[in-house]
Scaffold this motif. Structure first.
Motif, PDB file in Angstrom:
ATOM      1  N   PHE A 101       0.854  -1.190   0.000  1.00  0.00           N
ATOM      2  CA  PHE A 101       0.000   0.000   0.000  1.00  0.00           C
ATOM      3  C   PHE A 101       0.888   1.237   0.000  1.00  0.00           C
ATOM      4  O   PHE A 101       2.075   1.182   0.351  1.00  0.00           O
ATOM      5  CB  PHE A 101      -0.947   0.014   1.211  1.00  0.00           C
ATOM      6  CG  PHE A 101      -0.251   0.253   2.532  1.00  0.00           C
ATOM      7  CD1 PHE A 101       0.092   1.537   2.945  1.00  0.00           C
ATOM      8  CD2 PHE A 101       0.051  -0.810   3.371  1.00  0.00           C
ATOM      9  CE1 PHE A 101       0.730   1.757   4.158  1.00  0.00           C
ATOM     10  CE2 PHE A 101       0.689  -0.599   4.592  1.00  0.00           C
ATOM     11  CZ  PHE A 101       1.029   0.688   4.980  1.00  0.00           C
ATOM     12  N   GLY A 102       0.305   2.348  -0.402  1.00  0.00           N
ATOM     13  CA  GLY A 102       1.024   3.613  -0.392  1.00  0.00           C
ATOM     14  C   GLY A 102       0.113   4.757  -0.040  1.00  0.00           C
ATOM     15  O   GLY A 102      -1.020   4.824  -0.522  1.00  0.00           O
ATOM     16  N   ARG A 103       0.590   5.632   0.801  1.00  0.00           N
ATOM     17  CA  ARG A 103      -0.097   6.873   1.116  1.00  0.00           C
ATOM     18  C   ARG A 103       0.912   7.982   0.862  1.00  0.00           C
ATOM     19  O   ARG A 103       1.869   8.164   1.610  1.00  0.00           O
ATOM     20  CB  ARG A 103      -0.572   6.915   2.580  1.00  0.00           C
ATOM     21  CG  ARG A 103      -1.591   5.859   2.942  1.00  0.00           C
ATOM     22  CD  ARG A 103      -2.940   6.116   2.286  1.00  0.00           C
ATOM     23  NE  ARG A 103      -3.936   5.164   2.759  1.00  0.00           N
ATOM     24  CZ  ARG A 103      -4.137   3.955   2.248  1.00  0.00           C
ATOM     25  NH1 ARG A 103      -3.376   3.547   1.226  1.00  0.00           N
ATOM     26  NH2 ARG A 103      -5.064   3.150   2.726  1.00  0.00           N
ATOM     27  N   ARG A 104       0.723   8.720  -0.204  1.00  0.00           N
ATOM     28  CA  ARG A 104       1.695   9.750  -0.568  1.00  0.00           C
ATOM     29  C   ARG A 104       0.999  10.898  -1.291  1.00  0.00           C
ATOM     30  O   ARG A 104      -0.178  10.796  -1.637  1.00  0.00           O
ATOM     31  CB  ARG A 104       2.801   9.157  -1.446  1.00  0.00           C
ATOM     32  CG  ARG A 104       2.321   8.518  -2.724  1.00  0.00           C
ATOM     33  CD  ARG A 104       3.490   7.910  -3.523  1.00  0.00           C
ATOM     34  NE  ARG A 104       4.050   6.755  -2.871  1.00  0.00           N
ATOM     35  CZ  ARG A 104       3.623   5.508  -3.093  1.00  0.00           C
ATOM     36  NH1 ARG A 104       2.609   5.273  -3.924  1.00  0.00           N
ATOM     37  NH2 ARG A 104       4.175   4.490  -2.476  1.00  0.00           N
ATOM     38  N   GLY A 105       1.722  11.969  -1.482  1.00  0.00           N
ATOM     39  CA  GLY A 105       1.132  13.149  -2.115  1.00  0.00           C
ATOM     40  C   GLY A 105       0.325  13.963  -1.111  1.00  0.00           C
ATOM     41  O   GLY A 105       0.598  13.953   0.086  1.00  0.00           O
ATOM     42  N   THR A 106      -0.689  14.664  -1.604  1.00  0.00           N
ATOM     43  CA  THR A 106      -1.536  15.486  -0.731  1.00  0.00           C
ATOM     44  C   THR A 106      -2.695  14.654  -0.208  1.00  0.00           C
ATOM     45  O   THR A 106      -3.612  14.310  -0.943  1.00  0.00           O
ATOM     46  CB  THR A 106      -2.075  16.711  -1.497  1.00  0.00           C
ATOM     47  OG1 THR A 106      -0.964  17.457  -2.021  1.00  0.00           O
ATOM     48  CG2 THR A 106      -2.878  17.608  -0.568  1.00  0.00           C
ATOM     49  N   TRP A 107      -2.634  14.310   1.067  1.00  0.00           N
ATOM     50  CA  TRP A 107      -3.698  13.563   1.720  1.00  0.00           C
ATOM     51  C   TRP A 107      -3.741  14.008   3.174  1.00  0.00           C
ATOM     52  O   TRP A 107      -2.845  14.706   3.642  1.00  0.00           O
ATOM     53  CB  TRP A 107      -3.474  12.052   1.607  1.00  0.00           C
ATOM     54  CG  TRP A 107      -2.221  11.537   2.285  1.00  0.00           C
ATOM     55  CD1 TRP A 107      -0.932  11.784   1.913  1.00  0.00           C
ATOM     56  CD2 TRP A 107      -2.138  10.690   3.431  1.00  0.00           C
ATOM     57  NE1 TRP A 107      -0.049  11.150   2.757  1.00  0.00           N
ATOM     58  CE2 TRP A 107      -0.767  10.466   3.692  1.00  0.00           C
ATOM     59  CE3 TRP A 107      -3.085  10.089   4.267  1.00  0.00           C
ATOM     60  CZ2 TRP A 107      -0.315   9.676   4.759  1.00  0.00           C
ATOM     61  CZ3 TRP A 107      -2.643   9.297   5.318  1.00  0.00           C
ATOM     62  CH2 TRP A 107      -1.274   9.100   5.551  1.00  0.00           C
ATOM     63  N   THR A 108      -4.793  13.645   3.896  1.00  0.00           N
ATOM     64  CA  THR A 108      -4.922  14.048   5.296  1.00  0.00           C
ATOM     65  C   THR A 108      -4.849  12.814   6.179  1.00  0.00           C
ATOM     66  O   THR A 108      -5.716  11.937   6.109  1.00  0.00           O
ATOM     67  CB  THR A 108      -6.247  14.792   5.551  1.00  0.00           C
ATOM     68  OG1 THR A 108      -6.318  15.931   4.684  1.00  0.00           O
ATOM     69  CG2 THR A 108      -6.324  15.264   7.000  1.00  0.00           C
TER      70      THR A 108
END
Length: 237
Positions: A101-108
């Motif tokens: 999984f990946g959580r990257r860039g503009t996220w909250t």
């Protein structure tokens, strides 16, 4: 009513900001070397903010306020920290089983974010993220896998996970004065068995480019200062 600005004493930091504007102007061809030398000398001799402002009034940065902070090239984004804290989270957790999984860039990121990997991996990139709260807890539970947590410079990080035939790696050590005012505090905790969790600081690509340009300008400024010095020595001859 007259403004109190001209009577306000200039600080060394403010003089350096104005000098940097002049260096950028000469690098762009807006000033010739003679005028640059005259203005730079006036900047370092200025005693008040009122004496500084006319020196860059006809340049692109003419509207800058003397007390405005310098842009930080190491920041992952030009948004201020207060503007990045608050709001509804877009993600509170992630699971990877035989995958990733990946959580990257503009996220909250939620104030409590839980990552679980089973023979898989994941990346939690906070460099351009927003934060639900100033205090964030990232809980990582890893079995024969790995999780990478990436944070930008200036963020306070506390790593407290436990590893069994695995571990938690922290490559984010910074002194207290390197923590940015108003930046979020991130605590990474959890359990890793036959796997690992790594926490590191990295700049975004845009920030690396800004830093590269800043170093280029500084190099040019040093070269310009040396040329001015040589010219002055010849005149004194």
């Amino acid at each position: 009513m007259t403004s109190g600005l001209p009577e306000m004493r200039a600080s060394d930091e403010e003089r350096e900001r104005f000098a940097e504007v002049l260096r950028e102007a000469v690098a762009e061809g807006r000033l010739d070397m003679e005028e640059f030398g005259q203005r730079l000398d006036a900047v370092y001799k200025a005693r008040t903010q009122g004496e500084l402002i006319p020196l860059i009034r006809d340049l692109p940065a003419a509207g800058m306020a003397p007390a405005a902070p310098l842009a930080d090239p190491s920041a992952g984004t030009r948004r201020s920290w207060p503007a990045r804290i608050g709001g509804a989270p877009t993600s509170k957790g992630a699971i990877a089983v035989w995958g990733g999984f990946g959580r990257r860039g503009t996220w909250t990121v939620g104030r409590k974010f839980t990552a679980v990997t089973l023979m898989g991996g994941g990346e939690i990139d906070l460099r351009e993220a927003n934060f639900e709260d100033r205090d964030i807890v990232i809980r990582c539970f890893v079995l024969m896998g790995g999780v990478s947590v990436v944070v930008p410079p200036g963020v306070e990080v506390d790593v407290r996970g436990f590893g069994l035939m695995g571990g938690f790696g922290d490559a984010t050590t910074e002194s207290a004065d390197e923590v940015a005012p108003g930046a979020p505090r991130v605590r990474v905790t959890g359990f890793a068995m036959m796997g690992g969790v790594g926490v590191e600081r990295r700049l975004t690509k845009a920030a690396r480019q800004r830093l590269k340009e800043q170093r280029k300008q500084q190099k040019l400024a040093r070269k310009t200062d040396r040329e001015i010095g040589k010219g002055e020595r010849k005149e004194l001859g």
